[in-house]
Write a protein that holds these residues in place. Structure first.
Motif, PDB file in Angstrom:
ATOM      1  N   ASP A   6      38.905  26.710  37.447  1.00  0.00           N
ATOM      2  CA  ASP A   6      37.966  26.898  36.343  1.00  0.00           C
ATOM      3  C   ASP A   6      38.740  27.083  35.045  1.00  0.00           C
TER       4      ASP A   6
ATOM      5  N   SER B 100      32.692  27.746  34.830  1.00  0.00           N
ATOM      6  CA  SER B 100      32.927  27.731  36.263  1.00  0.00           C
ATOM      7  C   SER B 100      32.241  26.517  36.882  1.00  0.00           C
ATOM      8  N   LEU B 101      32.963  25.816  37.750  1.00  0.00           N
ATOM      9  CA  LEU B 101      32.423  24.613  38.378  1.00  0.00           C
ATOM     10  C   LEU B 101      31.155  24.915  39.170  1.00  0.00           C
TER      11      LEU B 101
END
Length: 461
Positions: free
Chosen positions: A406, A411-412
């Motif tokens: 990230d 954040s993914l």
């Protein structure tokens, strides 16, 4: 050897050495020769399955008194071979048809045609800088043909034909070959990533490449459809590209089409995109019968303007194309660098060129570098238990997934959406071709997606 043969051989030696001027040696006659087929300067001939191209000279010698016609083939300015055909007159005309073969390699060929009468000859035609290689097409909207002042690469083995006139009617007289370029939006224009693709094929496989780019900035898929009553209609972008390909002699030898389009169909017209692509696919297969692949760039979020609010819908339609059309290969653009909200910088277009090159190298040049060259393609997604608090997404082609770190405060996990909402996913895990999404509770969602429709979370960008 007869006296006349000795004289002609001596004259030919002087001719080949450049010691004789290219003009008639017969004092009383200047030959009239009409060609039906002949090469022109800088032309690319498509290679066949023997890695060769057929260069045809056909026409009529309309001046009597000549006994034969000869074609001399030079490879990199060295005589390679000659072809000869006896002239048989009917009245004052004698037809001829000679086929020369050239090899697909980093070599340039020159042809000189002479007509001979006993020991004398006249030069009637010369064509220079001929090559043999592969031909491709690019079409779509602005990202298909973007130029950049930094795209200065030019090479004698990277060619194009005619002009890209964007939305303007094509002048049918514009039928010249030239060196392809990525910094000229009109002449022999292939675009930034187009010229980079040509360069990589040429440098890594030693094959000359022609690309003809017919993109029209901001065009919808509807604008790119064929006029079925007149496919080569110069008032249409489809017809302008087809006309150039026909005049280049490449209509039956196009290997692939690169299609980079979609932003202009993220309005309500997205619902017709599949049918329109189906029609376009049929047209390409009909007018370019040798086509083997269609590479489709899936668009990313961007070029946002009311009413273009159905971006995820259009991306999903594009995602399904490879499953429904066997020639289609999909390439994602979401992770490409240098995006300004609609277009890319020089480095970004070069990155797209590398991405698509990997597929082309696999499909046409026997590359064994095939690991993870395709964008991830979802095979199935399902909840792992009745608690519905863990979701697995399995991808095709036995790919090896990697979770990036990230960065930039994002954040993914927050870019996966359950029924268009984010925030329920607490962590991600990968194992080979499987991505697991761990949730913070039970979910009744029926749709999982990656990336939002238009804007990133809590932004208007």
């Amino acid at each position: 050897m007869s006296l006349s043969a000795v004289i002609f051989s001596s004259i030919l030696a002087l001719f080949l050495s450049g010691s004789l001027p290219e003009k008639a040696l017969k004092e009383t006659t200047i030959p009239v020769v009409t060609f039906n087929q002949k090469p022109v300067n800088l032309q690319l001939y498509p290679r066949d399955n023997q890695d060769s191209g057929r260069v045809i000279f056909s026409g009529v010698v309309m001046t009597p008194g000549y006994d034969s016609i000869k074609v001399f083939t030079f490879k990199n300015n060295t005589l390679l071979r000659s072809y000869s055909s006896k002239l048989n007159y009917s009245g004052s005309n004698a037809q001829f048809n000679i086929t020369a073969k050239i090899h697909a390699e980093l070599s340039e060929y020159r042809f000189t045609v002479i007509v001979k009468s006993n020991s004398l000859y006249d030069t009637v035609y010369t064509a220079d800088s001929i090559i043999c290689g592969d031909a491709y097409l690019i079409n779509g909207q602005s990202n298909s043909h973007r130029t950049d002042p930094l795209a200065t690469y030019r090479n004698e083995y990277c060619r194009s034909f005619g002009k890209n006139t964007d939305y303007n009617v094509y002048n049918p007289a514009d039928t010249l070959w030239g060196l392809a370029r990525g910094n000229d939006a009109v002449n022999f224009h292939t675009g930034v990533w187009g010229i980079k693709l040509q360069q990589m094929i040429k440098e890594n496989y030693g094959i000359p490449v022609c690309i003809i780019n017919g993109g029209s900035g901001g065009s919808s898929i509807e604008y790119n459809l064929r006029n079925n009553n007149n496919p080569a209609d110069l008032n249409t972008t489809y017809g302008r590209l087809l006309y150039r390909v026909m005049k280049a002699g490449l209509q039956y030898s196009i290997k692939a089409m690169f299609w980079y389009q979609g932003e202009s169909n993220t309005n309500a017209s997205w619902s017709n995109y599949y049918v329109n692509f189906q029609n376009l696919h049929y047209s390409w297969k009909t007018d370019y019968p040798g086509i083997q692949k269609m590479y489709v760039f899936q668009i990313r979020m961007g070029c946002i303007n009311t009413p273009y609010i159905f971006q995820s819908h259009l991306r999903e339609v594009q995602r399904t194309l490879s499953a429904n059309f066997p020639e289609v290969e999909l390439m994602s653009t979401s992770g490409v660098q240098g995006h300004d909200g609609c277009h890319y910088n020089f480095a970004g277009y070069n990155e797209s060129a590398v991405n698509i090159y990997n597929l082309v190298a696999r499909d046409f040049y026997g590359s064994n570098d095939t690991i993870n060259i395709k964008p991830p393609e979802v095979k199935i997604a399902y909840f792992t238990s009745t608690q519905r608090n863990k979701l697995k997404i399995i991808f095709r082609d036995n790919c090896s997934l990697v979770l990036p770190n990230d960065t930039l405060g994002a954040s993914l996990k927050d870019h996966f959406y359950l029924d268009s909402s984010y925030g329920m996913i607490t962590s991600l895990e990968v194992n080979k071709d499987t991505l697991s999404l761990n949730l913070n509770g039970t979910s009744n969602a029926v749709i999982v997606t990656y990336l939002p429709n238009i804007y990133y979370n809590n932004t208007t960008i």
